[in-house]
Scaffold this motif. Structure first.
Motif, PDB file in Angstrom:
ATOM      1  N   PRO A  21       0.846  -1.189   0.000  1.00 10.45           N
ATOM      2  CA  PRO A  21       0.000   0.000   0.000  1.00 10.45           C
ATOM      3  C   PRO A  21       0.884   1.241   0.000  1.00 10.45           C
ATOM      4  O   PRO A  21       1.943   1.245   0.607  1.00 10.45           O
ATOM      5  CB  PRO A  21      -0.794  -0.124   1.284  1.00 10.45           C
ATOM      6  N   GLU A 114     -18.721   1.898  10.465  1.00 12.95           N
ATOM      7  CA  GLU A 114     -17.592   1.002  10.749  1.00 12.95           C
ATOM      8  C   GLU A 114     -16.791   0.734   9.480  1.00 12.95           C
ATOM      9  O   GLU A 114     -15.563   0.689   9.521  1.00 12.95           O
ATOM     10  CB  GLU A 114     -18.091  -0.328  11.313  1.00 12.95           C
ATOM     11  N   ARG A 117     -14.699   3.643   8.905  1.00 12.95           N
ATOM     12  CA  ARG A 117     -13.658   3.839   9.922  1.00 12.95           C
ATOM     13  C   ARG A 117     -12.516   2.836   9.775  1.00 12.95           C
ATOM     14  O   ARG A 117     -11.428   3.067  10.278  1.00 12.95           O
ATOM     15  CB  ARG A 117     -14.266   3.727  11.330  1.00 12.95           C
ATOM     16  N   VAL A 118     -12.778   1.737   9.103  1.00  5.81           N
ATOM     17  CA  VAL A 118     -11.719   0.751   8.950  1.00  5.81           C
ATOM     18  C   VAL A 118     -10.817   1.095   7.760  1.00  5.81           C
ATOM     19  O   VAL A 118      -9.741   0.547   7.598  1.00  5.81           O
ATOM     20  CB  VAL A 118     -12.313  -0.674   8.838  1.00  5.81           C
ATOM     21  N   THR A 119     -11.238   2.048   6.928  1.00  7.52           N
ATOM     22  CA  THR A 119     -10.367   2.514   5.842  1.00  7.52           C
ATOM     23  C   THR A 119      -9.378   3.541   6.401  1.00  7.52           C
ATOM     24  O   THR A 119      -9.599   4.086   7.484  1.00  7.52           O
ATOM     25  CB  THR A 119     -11.171   3.206   4.720  1.00  7.52           C
ATOM     26  N   PRO A 120      -8.297   3.800   5.648  1.00  6.19           N
ATOM     27  CA  PRO A 120      -7.315   4.778   6.152  1.00  6.19           C
ATOM     28  C   PRO A 120      -7.786   6.225   6.033  1.00  6.19           C
ATOM     29  O   PRO A 120      -7.034   7.132   6.382  1.00  6.19           O
ATOM     30  CB  PRO A 120      -6.088   4.526   5.273  1.00  6.19           C
ATOM     31  N   GLU A 276     -13.003   5.286  19.913  1.00  4.60           N
ATOM     32  CA  GLU A 276     -12.887   3.846  19.678  1.00  4.60           C
ATOM     33  C   GLU A 276     -14.219   3.108  19.723  1.00  4.60           C
ATOM     34  O   GLU A 276     -14.365   2.057  19.134  1.00  4.60           O
ATOM     35  CB  GLU A 276     -11.950   3.215  20.702  1.00  4.60           C
TER      36      GLU A 276
ATOM     37  N   ARG B  49     -12.361  -6.687  15.947  1.00  4.54           N
ATOM     38  CA  ARG B  49     -12.471  -5.221  15.930  1.00  4.54           C
ATOM     39  C   ARG B  49     -11.228  -4.585  16.545  1.00  4.54           C
ATOM     40  O   ARG B  49     -10.836  -3.493  16.162  1.00  4.54           O
ATOM     41  CB  ARG B  49     -13.740  -4.767  16.644  1.00  4.54           C
ATOM     42  N   THR B  52      -8.465  -4.818  13.860  1.00  2.00           N
ATOM     43  CA  THR B  52      -8.699  -3.961  12.699  1.00  2.00           C
ATOM     44  C   THR B  52      -8.754  -2.487  13.081  1.00  2.00           C
ATOM     45  O   THR B  52      -9.251  -1.676  12.312  1.00  2.00           O
ATOM     46  CB  THR B  52     -10.012  -4.341  11.992  1.00  2.00           C
ATOM     47  N   THR B  53      -8.311  -2.149  14.267  1.00  2.00           N
ATOM     48  CA  THR B  53      -8.200  -0.761  14.771  1.00  2.00           C
ATOM     49  C   THR B  53      -9.532  -0.115  15.126  1.00  2.00           C
ATOM     50  O   THR B  53      -9.586   1.070  15.414  1.00  2.00           O
ATOM     51  CB  THR B  53      -7.511   0.203  13.765  1.00  2.00           C
ATOM     52  N   LEU B  54     -10.627  -0.877  15.092  1.00  4.40           N
ATOM     53  CA  LEU B  54     -11.917  -0.243  15.356  1.00  4.40           C
ATOM     54  C   LEU B  54     -12.175  -0.090  16.846  1.00  4.40           C
ATOM     55  O   LEU B  54     -13.041   0.690  17.257  1.00  4.40           O
ATOM     56  CB  LEU B  54     -13.043  -1.071  14.729  1.00  4.40           C
ATOM     57  N   LEU B  55     -11.455  -0.844  17.641  1.00  3.51           N
ATOM     58  CA  LEU B  55     -11.709  -0.859  19.078  1.00  3.51           C
ATOM     59  C   LEU B  55     -10.352  -0.866  19.774  1.00  3.51           C
ATOM     60  O   LEU B  55      -9.478  -1.651  19.404  1.00  3.51           O
ATOM     61  CB  LEU B  55     -12.476  -2.140  19.390  1.00  3.51           C
ATOM     62  N   ALA B  56     -10.192   0.018  20.743  1.00  2.00           N
ATOM     63  CA  ALA B  56      -8.910   0.060  21.442  1.00  2.00           C
ATOM     64  C   ALA B  56      -8.847  -1.083  22.445  1.00  2.00           C
ATOM     65  O   ALA B  56      -9.781  -1.288  23.218  1.00  2.00           O
ATOM     66  CB  ALA B  56      -8.763   1.384  22.167  1.00  2.00           C
ATOM     67  N   GLY B  74      -3.234   3.835  11.393  1.00  2.00           N
ATOM     68  CA  GLY B  74      -3.440   4.186   9.979  1.00  2.00           C
ATOM     69  C   GLY B  74      -2.683   3.236   9.057  1.00  2.00           C
ATOM     70  O   GLY B  74      -3.189   2.834   8.017  1.00  2.00           O
ATOM     71  N   ARG B  77      -4.585   0.045   8.849  1.00  2.00           N
ATOM     72  CA  ARG B  77      -5.787   0.177   8.015  1.00  2.00           C
ATOM     73  C   ARG B  77      -5.452   0.098   6.532  1.00  2.00           C
ATOM     74  O   ARG B  77      -6.214  -0.468   5.744  1.00  2.00           O
ATOM     75  CB  ARG B  77      -6.475   1.522   8.299  1.00  2.00           C
ATOM     76  N   ARG B  78      -4.327   0.701   6.137  1.00  2.00           N
ATOM     77  CA  ARG B  78      -3.974   0.693   4.719  1.00  2.00           C
ATOM     78  C   ARG B  78      -3.713  -0.712   4.215  1.00  2.00           C
ATOM     79  O   ARG B  78      -3.804  -0.977   3.035  1.00  2.00           O
ATOM     80  CB  ARG B  78      -2.720   1.546   4.485  1.00  2.00           C
ATOM     81  N   ARG B  79      -3.345  -1.631   5.109  1.00  2.00           N
ATOM     82  CA  ARG B  79      -2.904  -2.949   4.660  1.00  2.00           C
ATOM     83  C   ARG B  79      -3.938  -4.047   4.799  1.00  2.00           C
ATOM     84  O   ARG B  79      -3.690  -5.180   4.427  1.00  2.00           O
ATOM     85  CB  ARG B  79      -1.646  -3.336   5.444  1.00  2.00           C
ATOM     86  N   ILE B  80      -5.065  -3.752   5.397  1.00  2.00           N
ATOM     87  CA  ILE B  80      -6.019  -4.831   5.666  1.00  2.00           C
ATOM     88  C   ILE B  80      -7.363  -4.580   4.992  1.00  2.00           C
ATOM     89  O   ILE B  80      -7.672  -3.468   4.581  1.00  2.00           O
ATOM     90  CB  ILE B  80      -6.257  -4.998   7.184  1.00  2.00           C
ATOM     91  N   TYR B  82     -11.596  -5.692   5.798  1.00  2.00           N
ATOM     92  CA  TYR B  82     -12.416  -6.174   6.907  1.00  2.00           C
ATOM     93  C   TYR B  82     -13.845  -6.313   6.432  1.00  2.00           C
ATOM     94  O   TYR B  82     -14.402  -5.383   5.838  1.00  2.00           O
ATOM     95  CB  TYR B  82     -12.334  -5.174   8.062  1.00  2.00           C
TER      96      TYR B  82
END
Ligand code: ATP
Ligand code: MG
Lengths: 278, 334
Positions: A21, A114, A117-120, A276, B49, B52-56, B74, B77-80, B82
């Motif tokens: 990426p 969601e 939010r999962v995108t950069p 979060e 979650r 995938t960075t959605l939840l701390a 970030g 996120r660029r590499r995955i 979901y």
């Protein structure tokens, strides 16, 4: 590009030979526009809400405006609509944007938030793209409102009118962001409506939208209370613009407060998207 | 590709705290398809979650696709990709547009996004639905659209949360083919959750079993089956008075568990039953015992699950009862 090319040999370190990426790009403007266009497309396919939003100020204009005409001289204005239309613009900005959060809750239920939010994409772009859509809708509504007001007898300089419409649209940006932030925090339409009404209605009443609140026209406690309401100064600013005083201190206060509200709104909205548990 | 240590998450709600995930360690190598198996409420979605960075995470750390989860979300996120359990498309939008917009947010050029989207629509059997409003899609079609969304930017690591829920058997089999192709053709890594044992068995290189927020077992499907249960040898006697001798002989097999009797049916669990069966039959024959039927049942993951967690995967509810999820993002899916 196709999934049907033969098996790929893994690199010796076991890492997949997939297009790496791109490094962090300056994506803010690009992503904001993507979100904006998407929101706009969806709104245009179902314009009922935008049309309903217009109905309210036009009703005020036609059913309430005539009552004001004889009062104008007493309030110190040559033209009743010079006084009244700025109030309607502010109302449009506030009420037009107030309930955009409902749409966001529906999107959240569908999982859209969601999946964004999962995108950069920068979180601020996710908010701002939507807010831009709301601003554009209010701009168009504002133009229609002012054009209608001309039919009723509005008389004001074009430059001032343009600034007034832009101020209303910016106010809309602030309230739209607030609506998004609260919506995403509460995640319930049942809680959102009373809360936003509870905030918006006193703000609106204390802003002197229909009748200016001044030391002369209001009891002093009401006047003082309204003085701490930024909306009052924003309405006064737009009234000054409609009177042609676009660089008077009243107008400058109006611009300044509008920009502050937009900044606060966007900050709050972005923070909620970043949160979060959003 | 994924390394997590002590990953934990506690939800705070008005009804008290929920320890949804209690310190999970996991390692997934590049190019693996790993299944995350567990009953409802085990903590699968919560773990995904977090990864995938959605939840701390409340505690613990992880690197995902080589990037530190906490320090550079970030970059993760660029590499995955979901695919969420509860969907990802707006009912008011059109299918193709949702896919393209999603790809654009990953920085994929529009023309490439459209080409890739249409290719996925073909592969996932969504042909002709490109311009359809999402709310008019059937449940299984919309689920496949979610999957197209998650794959459109060709991520090197994909998280799929119950990707096949709501798909008919044919669509499910088709998705398996597609997931395998991700690994075989692109070297992608796939981390998926499922309730379907046959799915984990058929599709995954390795399985992690999670229960009550902790990983309770781990291995290839074969290893898990062998480690935990062994095979069931089921013998049906013709004459009731042979039962006692049947029990004695089958119970004496090397490594056998205690045989159970149900009418004229005797069942005994033995490790590697395949290798013992011929000898057993000869012994029974020599003893003059006549059989109406012989069956060797290979253990299923359901057996594994039952042994590990004390309950079958199929019966759902977490033992501590339903938890209020109305204020959560999972509420919509509940
Ligand atoms: N936002 C939340 N607030 C409070 N509790 C939550 C929240 N989200 C999940 N939980 C609880 O955490 C636990 C784990 O939930 P999770 O969604 O991770 O389970 P799961 O393994 O994905 O289950 P399923 O198979 O049903 O999808 C459950 O007990 C659930 O009720
Ligand atoms: Mg789940």
């Amino acid at each position: 590009m196709t999934a049907t090319t033969g098996p790929t040999v893994l690199e010796p370190d076991g890492r997949a030979p997939i297009r790496d990426p791109e490094p962090a790009r300056g994506t803010f403007v690009h992503d904001t526009l993507v979100v904006f266009r998407r929101a706009m497309r969806i709104s245009l396919r179902n314009p009922v809400w935008s049309i309903m939003g217009l109905l309210q100020p036009v009703l005020y204009l036609s059913l309430f405006g005539p009552l004001l005409e004889p009062l104008a001289p007493a309030l110190g204005a040559a033209n009743a609509y010079q006084l009244f239309v700025p109030g309607l613009l502010v109302q449009l900005g506030m009420f037009g944007a107030r309930f955009v959060g409902f749409g966001l809750i529906a999107e959240w239920r569908d999982g859209v938030i969601e999946s964004e939010r999962v995108t950069p994409a920068p979180r601020s772009a996710l908010v701002l793209g939507r807010v831009l859509r709301d601003v554009l809708v209010i701009l168009v509504q504002g133009v229609v409102l002012v054009a209608t007001a001309f039919l009723f007898g509005l008389d004001a300089p074009l430059g001032g009118i343009a600034l007034g419409i832009v101020s209303a649209a910016l106010l809309g940006a602030a309230f739209a962001s607030l609506s998004y932030a609260v919506a995403l925090t509460l995640k319930s339409e049942d809680a959102l409506a009373p809360l936003l009404n509870g905030i918006a209605l006193p703000l609106l009443l204390l802003s002197g939208i229909l009748l200016p609140i001044t030391a002369a026209s209001a009891p002093s406690w009401l006047n003082h209370l309204s003085d701490v309401n930024p909306l009052k100064h924003i309405v006064s600013g737009i009234r000054a613009e409609f009177a042609g005083d676009i660089t008077s201190s009243t107008a400058l206060w109006g611009y300044g407060l509008t920009v502050v509200l937009v900044g606060l709104g966007l900050w709050f909205g972005t923070r909620t998207f970043r949160n979060e548990d959003g | 590709m994924i390394h997590a240590r002590g990953l934990a998450r506690t939800y705070h709600s008005r009804r008290g705290d929920v320890d949804a995930v209690r310190g999970v360690d996991l390692d997934v190598a590049a190019g693996e398809i790993v299944g995350f198996l567990g009953p409802n409420g085990a903590g699968k979605t919560t773990t995904l979650r977090m990864l995938t960075t959605l939840l701390a995470p409340t505690r613990g750390e992880a690197t995902v696709a080589g990037i530190d989860l906490r320090r550079n979300p970030g970059g993760v996120r660029r590499r995955i990709g979901y695919v969420a359990q509860s969907g990802s498309t707006s009912g008011a939008a059109r299918a193709g547009e949702e896919v393209i917009d999603h790809a654009l947010l990953y920085g994929v050029p529009r023309s490439e996004a459209a080409a890739r989207g249409r290719e996925l629509f073909g592969q996932l059997e969504l042909d002709g639905l490109w311009d359809r409003k999402c709310s008019t899609l059937s449940g299984g079609q919309r689920r496949r659209l979610d999957i197209a969304m998650g794959l459109v930017h060709i991520p090197q690591l994909v998280f799929l949360d119950e990707p096949t829920t709501g798909l008919d058997p044919q669509a499910r089999a088709n998705l398996w083919v597609h997931v395998r192709a991700l690994r075989d053709d692109r070297g992608s890594t796939v981390f998926l959750t499922t309730h379907y044992l046959e799915e984990a068995d058929a599709l995954c290189d390795r399985i992690l079993v999670i229960d009550h927020g902790s990983i309770v077992a781990e291995g290839t499907p074969e290893e898990l089956k062998q480690r935990v249960s062994g095979d069931a040898v089921v013998l049906t006697a013709t004459r009731p008075n042979d039962i006692a001798r049947l029990v004695a002989i089958s119970g004496a097999l090397p490594g056998a568990g205690a045989p159970t009797v149900d009418g004229t049916v005797v069942e005994v669990r033995v490790p590697a039953g395949r290798t013992l069966l011929a000898g057993l039959l000869r012994a029974l024959d020599a003893d003059g015992i006549e059989l109406a039927g012989v069956e060797l049942r290979r253990p299923t993951l359901d057996d594994v699950f039952l042994t590990l967690t004390g309950r079958s995967l199929r019966d759902g509810e977490p033992p501590d009862g339903p938890v209020d999820r109305t204020a959560t993002s999972d509420g919509a899916a509940a």
